[in-house]
Design a protein around this motif. Sequence first.
Motif, PDB file in Angstrom:
ATOM      1  N   VAL B 484       0.832  -1.210   0.000  1.00 57.34           N
ATOM      2  CA  VAL B 484       0.000   0.000   0.000  1.00 57.34           C
ATOM      3  C   VAL B 484       0.867   1.260   0.000  1.00 57.34           C
ATOM      4  CG1 VAL B 484      -1.720   1.301   1.312  1.00 57.34           C
ATOM      5  CG2 VAL B 484      -1.967  -1.176   1.060  1.00 57.34           C
ATOM      6  N   LEU B 485       1.952   1.243   0.808  1.00 55.28           N
ATOM      7  CA  LEU B 485       2.816   2.436   0.853  1.00 55.28           C
ATOM      8  C   LEU B 485       3.506   2.653  -0.494  1.00 55.28           C
ATOM      9  CD1 LEU B 485       4.235   1.959   4.447  1.00 55.28           C
ATOM     10  CD2 LEU B 485       2.823   3.859   3.664  1.00 55.28           C
ATOM     11  N   THR B 486       3.914   1.586  -1.109  1.00 58.09           N
ATOM     12  CA  THR B 486       4.542   1.715  -2.420  1.00 58.09           C
ATOM     13  C   THR B 486       3.521   2.208  -3.439  1.00 58.09           C
ATOM     14  OG1 THR B 486       6.009  -0.090  -1.808  1.00 58.09           O
ATOM     15  CG2 THR B 486       5.952   0.505  -4.137  1.00 58.09           C
ATOM     16  N   SER B 487       2.291   1.820  -3.225  1.00 59.10           N
ATOM     17  CA  SER B 487       1.240   2.272  -4.129  1.00 59.10           C
ATOM     18  C   SER B 487       0.970   3.758  -3.956  1.00 59.10           C
ATOM     19  CB  SER B 487      -0.026   1.455  -3.863  1.00 59.10           C
ATOM     20  OG  SER B 487      -0.937   1.661  -4.890  1.00 59.10           O
ATOM     21  N   LEU B 488       1.063   4.245  -2.716  1.00 60.19           N
ATOM     22  CA  LEU B 488       0.948   5.689  -2.501  1.00 60.19           C
ATOM     23  C   LEU B 488       2.069   6.400  -3.272  1.00 60.19           C
ATOM     24  CD1 LEU B 488       0.282   5.786   1.374  1.00 60.19           C
ATOM     25  CD2 LEU B 488      -1.359   6.394  -0.410  1.00 60.19           C
ATOM     26  N   ALA B 489       3.261   5.815  -3.204  1.00 65.16           N
ATOM     27  CA  ALA B 489       4.399   6.385  -3.930  1.00 65.16           C
ATOM     28  C   ALA B 489       4.136   6.347  -5.433  1.00 65.16           C
ATOM     29  CB  ALA B 489       5.672   5.625  -3.588  1.00 65.16           C
ATOM     30  N   HIS B 490       3.502   5.262  -5.892  1.00 67.05           N
ATOM     31  CA  HIS B 490       3.152   5.130  -7.309  1.00 67.05           C
ATOM     32  C   HIS B 490       2.311   6.331  -7.756  1.00 67.05           C
ATOM     33  CE1 HIS B 490       1.795   2.935 -10.982  1.00 67.05           C
ATOM     34  NE2 HIS B 490       0.681   3.633 -10.766  1.00 67.05           N
ATOM     35  N   SER B 517      11.179   4.782 -11.084  1.00 66.94           N
ATOM     36  CA  SER B 517      10.831   3.848 -12.154  1.00 66.94           C
ATOM     37  C   SER B 517      10.281   2.550 -11.559  1.00 66.94           C
ATOM     38  CB  SER B 517      12.057   3.558 -13.016  1.00 66.94           C
ATOM     39  OG  SER B 517      13.012   2.867 -12.236  1.00 66.94           O
ATOM     40  N   PHE B 518      10.769   2.214 -10.346  1.00 66.41           N
ATOM     41  CA  PHE B 518      10.255   1.003  -9.690  1.00 66.41           C
ATOM     42  C   PHE B 518       8.818   1.199  -9.214  1.00 66.41           C
ATOM     43  CE2 PHE B 518       9.453  -0.573  -5.361  1.00 66.41           C
ATOM     44  CZ  PHE B 518       9.200  -1.896  -5.659  1.00 66.41           C
ATOM     45  N   VAL B 519       8.580   2.307  -8.489  1.00 65.56           N
ATOM     46  CA  VAL B 519       7.218   2.467  -7.939  1.00 65.56           C
ATOM     47  C   VAL B 519       6.197   2.701  -9.046  1.00 65.56           C
ATOM     48  CG1 VAL B 519       8.024   3.312  -5.702  1.00 65.56           C
ATOM     49  CG2 VAL B 519       7.415   4.967  -7.468  1.00 65.56           C
ATOM     50  N   ALA B 520       6.658   3.210 -10.190  1.00 65.59           N
ATOM     51  CA  ALA B 520       5.722   3.489 -11.281  1.00 65.59           C
ATOM     52  C   ALA B 520       5.267   2.222 -11.999  1.00 65.59           C
ATOM     53  CB  ALA B 520       6.364   4.458 -12.277  1.00 65.59           C
ATOM     54  N   LEU B 521       5.864   1.094 -11.692  1.00 64.32           N
ATOM     55  CA  LEU B 521       5.479  -0.154 -12.362  1.00 64.32           C
ATOM     56  C   LEU B 521       4.003  -0.447 -12.116  1.00 64.32           C
ATOM     57  CD1 LEU B 521       8.523  -2.418 -11.395  1.00 64.32           C
ATOM     58  CD2 LEU B 521       8.054  -1.363 -13.636  1.00 64.32           C
ATOM     59  N   PRO B 522       3.346  -1.018 -13.105  1.00 64.36           N
ATOM     60  CA  PRO B 522       1.906  -1.277 -12.956  1.00 64.36           C
ATOM     61  C   PRO B 522       1.570  -2.159 -11.745  1.00 64.36           C
ATOM     62  CG  PRO B 522       2.744  -2.081 -15.086  1.00 64.36           C
ATOM     63  CD  PRO B 522       3.875  -1.393 -14.417  1.00 64.36           C
ATOM     64  N   GLU B 527      -4.725   0.162  -8.378  1.00 63.42           N
ATOM     65  CA  GLU B 527      -5.706  -0.797  -8.877  1.00 63.42           C
ATOM     66  C   GLU B 527      -5.239  -2.232  -8.608  1.00 63.42           C
ATOM     67  OE1 GLU B 527      -4.673   1.989 -10.385  1.00 63.42           O
ATOM     68  OE2 GLU B 527      -6.583   3.020 -10.018  1.00 63.42           O
ATOM     69  N   THR B 528      -3.944  -2.479  -8.798  1.00 65.16           N
ATOM     70  CA  THR B 528      -3.418  -3.820  -8.529  1.00 65.16           C
ATOM     71  C   THR B 528      -3.301  -4.063  -7.027  1.00 65.16           C
ATOM     72  OG1 THR B 528      -2.126  -3.584 -10.546  1.00 65.16           O
ATOM     73  CG2 THR B 528      -1.538  -5.405  -9.080  1.00 65.16           C
ATOM     74  N   VAL B 529      -2.723  -3.079  -6.343  1.00 68.90           N
ATOM     75  CA  VAL B 529      -2.515  -3.227  -4.898  1.00 68.90           C
ATOM     76  C   VAL B 529      -3.852  -3.301  -4.160  1.00 68.90           C
ATOM     77  CG1 VAL B 529      -1.628  -2.031  -2.857  1.00 68.90           C
ATOM     78  CG2 VAL B 529      -0.232  -2.188  -4.926  1.00 68.90           C
ATOM     79  N   GLY B 530      -4.834  -2.556  -4.701  1.00 70.65           N
ATOM     80  CA  GLY B 530      -6.157  -2.582  -4.072  1.00 70.65           C
ATOM     81  C   GLY B 530      -6.684  -3.998  -3.944  1.00 70.65           C
ATOM     82  N   LYS B 531      -6.431  -4.816  -4.958  1.00 71.75           N
ATOM     83  CA  LYS B 531      -6.967  -6.176  -4.942  1.00 71.75           C
ATOM     84  C   LYS B 531      -6.332  -7.005  -3.839  1.00 71.75           C
ATOM     85  CE  LYS B 531      -8.315  -6.431  -9.768  1.00 71.75           C
ATOM     86  NZ  LYS B 531      -7.345  -5.763 -10.664  1.00 71.75           N
ATOM     87  N   LEU B 532      -5.010  -6.867  -3.666  1.00 71.49           N
ATOM     88  CA  LEU B 532      -4.376  -7.734  -2.669  1.00 71.49           C
ATOM     89  C   LEU B 532      -4.470  -7.176  -1.255  1.00 71.49           C
ATOM     90  CD1 LEU B 532      -1.152  -6.804  -1.766  1.00 71.49           C
ATOM     91  CD2 LEU B 532      -0.952  -7.008  -4.225  1.00 71.49           C
ATOM     92  N   SER B 533      -4.664  -5.846  -1.139  1.00 76.53           N
ATOM     93  CA  SER B 533      -4.710  -5.253   0.202  1.00 76.53           C
ATOM     94  C   SER B 533      -6.126  -5.022   0.689  1.00 76.53           C
ATOM     95  CB  SER B 533      -3.983  -3.907   0.197  1.00 76.53           C
ATOM     96  OG  SER B 533      -4.682  -3.001  -0.649  1.00 76.53           O
ATOM     97  N   GLY B 534      -7.082  -5.157  -0.246  1.00 78.92           N
ATOM     98  CA  GLY B 534      -8.471  -4.918   0.158  1.00 78.92           C
ATOM     99  C   GLY B 534      -8.805  -3.444   0.312  1.00 78.92           C
ATOM    100  N   VAL B 535      -7.966  -2.551  -0.226  1.00 75.30           N
ATOM    101  CA  VAL B 535      -8.240  -1.115  -0.100  1.00 75.30           C
ATOM    102  C   VAL B 535      -8.728  -0.577  -1.440  1.00 75.30           C
ATOM    103  CG1 VAL B 535      -7.274   1.140   0.474  1.00 75.30           C
ATOM    104  CG2 VAL B 535      -6.415  -0.905   1.623  1.00 75.30           C
TER     105      VAL B 535
END
Lengths: 518, 969
Positions: B484-490, B517-522, B527-535
């Motif tokens: 989730v934190l990496t997704s915020l960075a994304h 470039s790492f955090v920008a990865l899909p 949308e991806t992280v939401g599925k695994l984190s439930g957020v």
Amino acid sequence: MIPRIYIPGDSGALALGAEKVAKAVRAELAERGIEAKIVRNGSRGAYFLEPMVEVATEKGRVAYGPVKPSDVKSLFDSGFLTGGHHKRWLGAPDKIPFLAKQTRLTFARCGINDPLSLDAYKSLGGLKGLQNAVAMAPADIVKQVTDSGLRGRGGAGFPTGIKWKTVLDTTSERKYIVCNADEGDSATFADRMIMEGDPFVLIEGMAIAGIATGATKGFVYIRSEYPHAVATMNKAVEIARKAGVLGVNVLGSPNAFDMEIRVGAGAYVCGEETSLLNSLEGKRGVVRAKPPLPAIQGLFGKPTVINNVISLASVPIIMDKGAAFYKDFGMGRSRGTIPIQIAGNVRNGGLFETAFGLTLGEIVDDIGGGTSTGRPVKAVQVGGPLGAYFPRALFDTPFDYEEFAKRDGLIGHAGITVFDDTADMLKQARFAMEFCAIESCGKCTPCRIGSTRGVETIDRLAAGIEPEKNLALVTDLCNTMKFGSLCALGGFTPYPVMSSITHFPEDFKPAPARVAAE
Amino acid sequence: MNIKADFPSLVEEIDYGTPESRAQKQVTLSVDGRSITVPEGTSIMRAAMEGGVEIPKLCATDMLDSFGSCRVCLVEIEGRGGTPASCTTPVGEGMVVRTQSDRLDAIRRGVMELYVSDHPTGWNEKAGTGASEFDTVAKSVGLTENRYGVEGRNHVKEDGIAPGHGSLAVDYIARDESNPYFTYDPAQCIVCSRCVRACEEVQGTFALTIEGRGFESRMVAGMHEDFIASECVSCGACVQACPTDALREKTVIEKGMPERSAVTTCAYCGVGCSFKAEVKDDEVIRMVPYKDGKANHGHSCVKGRFAYGYATHKDRILSPMIREKISDPWREVSWEEAIAHTAKEFRRIQYQYGRTSIGGITSSRCTNEETYLVQKLVRQGFRNNNVDTCARVCHSPTGYGLGQTYGTSAGTQDFDSVEFTDVAVVIGANPVSAHPVFASRLKKRLRQGAKLIVLDPRRTEMVKSAHIEADYHLPLKPGTNVAVLTSLAHVIVTEGLFDEAFIRERCDWTEFQDWASFVALPENSPETVGKLSGVDPELIRGAARLYAKGGNGAIYYGLGVTEHSQGSTTVMAIANLAMATGNIGRPGVGVNPLRGQNNVQGSCDMGSFPHELPGYRHISGEAVRDIYESLWGVKLDDEPGLRIPNMLDAAVDGSFKGIYIQGEDILQSDPDTKHVAGGLAAMECVVVHDLFLNETANYAHVFLPGSTFLEKDGTFTNAERRINMVRKVLEPKARYADWEATQELARAIGLDWNYTHPSEIMDEIAKTTPSFANVSFDLLDRVGSVQWPCNEKAPLGTPIMHIDSFVRGKGKFIRTEYVATDERTGPRFPLLLTTGRILSQYNVGAQTRRTDNVMWHSEDRLEIHPHDAENRGLRDGDWVRLTSRSGETTLRALITDRVSPGVVYTTFHHPDTQANVITTDFSDWATNCPEYKVTAVQVGASNGPSDWQREYDEQARNSRRIASLQAAE
């Protein structure tokens, strides 16, 4: 032309039976097969003549009153639809002496037409002030109001223009106009009358206040005891919104202003401006310390103009006719007109708008016509339950903020209550303390505990217990309350008490002496 | 030593009546002829007090905004009518104020006479303590009589009968004794609202109100309930604020007013509140929060304020004890015998099993000086680096993560910084429960309009409570922090919300680009992280935008971040976010770990880790070792020693045989209880140095009685790196303060230690540790407290770090790849257990369980979502069995939607519950910090305690027998 019959829908008139009269008129029309329009106007304020029914005739309005339902049949029989003579016949309403003697600026339209007819409002000069205002710079509007000499009609008499200027000069992304319509003083009804009889004048006044100070939102805080005023105001706001008087473009100008009607919850102290703001915010209705002034930190902490109904309703005429026109009325530092509400034990009770400067004697004896019991006037309380009792000896006092203050009195919201010679001023003093005890918000100590102790001490006085000591104690207590209280409730309660003690010392003599005297 | 000479009288604090004005502009006025210059916006009352003129007051106190209700502070101002209240009237340039006149005297006396006419003192002058502000003001205004008498309406009824029970006194309200620590006597209430305002403004709970109006006005708790039944959290702010005896500590009523006091530091959580310990007859009467305390500014919570009773609890062990085998009963012995026995055993073990077969554990509860001595004992005396501390199980990832990215192993801000925060991000922490005094300050800021983002699997009190609500709550699944934190960075990177100027100036741009470039990865998109984190992805996006662009953004985090297999990665992800948005190096921003224990920061600073000497200097550094080798006269081992879990593993393997544990209950607090018990049972000499026979002591051979924080001098370092003084107010009940006991042990194994006072230990720390170079007890006595680094560059300490540059030079962006924990739910263990704390209890509860705080939390409960409970046929309050791969326990269920479906939660305050029987041995990849916060479990109905709990209970009872007492019984 279909005949038009005017039967007031004002709650004062309703209390005197106007609804029953209307019903009787409707029944009579039906029975006689006459087609006529019944207009529910407001009251012109001559309550001793209410319910006052008017008909529009070719020669103008003709008034009848006070009309009882039992009079209706005979009114029709007398041809009242064309102004026929009847024992209730009063002639042209504007010729009725009580009304003819008045100077109606604020109440110019009140009671004449259907209060919810915006066309009727405009036909009698309504919206001219607002039209002028939308074309002016805010500072110029504020200057007009300042120059007019208008002072707060709620009681404190603070110059309205200066208050507005403070709000105008305070930077904030949001400002408010709050109208204090928590008219709780006994014997006052001016606010209610205007809200029921000419609501658009208040809306217009608030819109002008908003444009003048940069506020885009207004609230009218109406006491819950005024259901008719609440209903009328709500409808009027809706009509004004549809007509573009309120909204994002007031009268087509770039100025936005809208407003809401809010109803109080029955506390007298919420007529005090800072408690009112707390109540409006949904908090306990307790007084806030000032400073900060509401003009700087008011509703929800934002700069807020908080004015009485009459102050705001007087603004349209100023903006219409100009500051000089308004200022031309009155005396000293009390400029313009004041709607005096005459009540209590009085023959001609009602609202009397006039320029400042009439003496108390003229108001009570000439206009009010003395007591309704016919007994001599003993005392007059001016300014509601916290106003001083004046004896006949002070009847030469001109109706003016400063002149009253000089004699330890106040004009307050300009309600006056007349008492005849049967009044016991010790009981009146006790009532003042009791009123304060019941209505105290409980925040500051002089009012919270002092009022209860005041009742107890006056009771001991009445029972003849240590009269000298207790009289001294009441006097000390009044000093503590007057200078120590946080707001005017505790601070002004000493006025009725001390004026009773000062002007009617015989009523405070020990009980045995009083019995002997009677 | 004569204690009385050290603090002969009560520490008196000046109450200026209204809060300080922060205005720059100065205004000069005259008060009673004295010219006084103060900042604009200051009240007349405060200005007068600053100029030495005290105006009587009752409803005003400088902890609260002015209110203007009591009307005794009235003054006269030249050119103004009336008698304005000095508390609500601000100063004006050239204003001429008079505070004394016949008119003012008459009004003040008049007001006091009214008060007294409805107050017990009107009946009996000696009512109450006679020591309240009310009593003082009544005297100062010269009130001599109550002319109103006592016959009128009043709230005082000496017969104490409430209306409806035969009394005619309609206004009388019975005394509320429901709170264990203070009473509320409505008869003494003067309706000044200080309590109500303290509850609102200072504490932020809004539990109190004034009910009724006019004469009937009276303070009530909740919806006219007893205090204990109301929302009151017993922080004590109202008691402290009360100018009468209406709200009063029960100890004061029972034992009288205290006579002496010293300023000291609370020994509970990492906020590090300053208190005045107030004493009478060598007994602590009360703890009063100290206004000059820079962490708490005069506020407190139920633990520090009231829960000190454990210090005199009957369970405290006051005599050293030894035993051959852990199945034997304890035998009380002299200190000399216990120390000699321990030294002999340790020598024997080292001789028999080798130099590295023993070690020590320092305590986050003890002082810096004591901690320093324990690691010194291990390094100098045991000649190895087998020293570790309980930070291992809480914030070791903080040390590692922040060390890697910024160069220091501590939070970047002081607590005052929160007053300048615009967006607060709270991650895996529930400060309302665990750091309540800080939570109050944060909530105050939120009420002023700051925004809030909460990342927590539970809907904590931080998410929504009285007058605060999170703008974004991201209810992530336990174990998905990094994603989730990496997704915020994304979002921050892909939407261009980063602070390029800051990054270019302060960080390594190339590293940033790599990270970006790492955090920008899909795979890192919401949308991806939401599925695994439930957020909900939109919540992630909204939160990222708010944090990046909402003004000063400050991150506060707790153990929900660190106690994971990716704890260190999460800390680095947080550090990345702050750098990317430029939220570092000024007030209102930063990265702030909320440290759990009073001195967990200090214990880490003091070289408690097996790889670090004091000041986070690696043991492999020759220059650093030189400093100590020359001072201590020994050669230090240059290889890191064993961490706690390694010590236990080694014990099971047979290579680790002896341990000195100061002030830590590893059996209860460390994960996988069975494994810990196995390790301890395999040792030959376990020395527990503690206040109580804790759970670990069940496996001990030597017990050394500890001293409480009231019984010693020293320092604690709180979560903001603030070094606070701890001052001795009582003699050690068991003869030795902990530092003295350690010194005795050191001497017994042949070390030449001769400290006569902890200040000498601090001098040694300062001499050897650059970040402490300027610290001394003298300095702390003078300035109150300092935040390290405190040296030539920062002689009075460092409130905010990394102001112009990072300690390590350039801030380092580190890739934070999400690796799901191996602890996964499956058909057998379908739910995720996470653990936490509750306000009234502290950690393993050894202290708080021995106070009346148990009234609020007498057992650990399992929070479970109604949906999961329904599926299992569980009702609220049912006994449930909680099972994981590691073990099982039973406790009662609490059905609540504060937890999401699929997540269950419990606290670990009670040893009966044994929540750590359930937790696994998974731990942080970098630091071994255990993964307390994620355990796959199953929950089912149960009839009562599990076999393990019964056996454990039996074993514990058996191992706590003390021979002499047994004989006596």
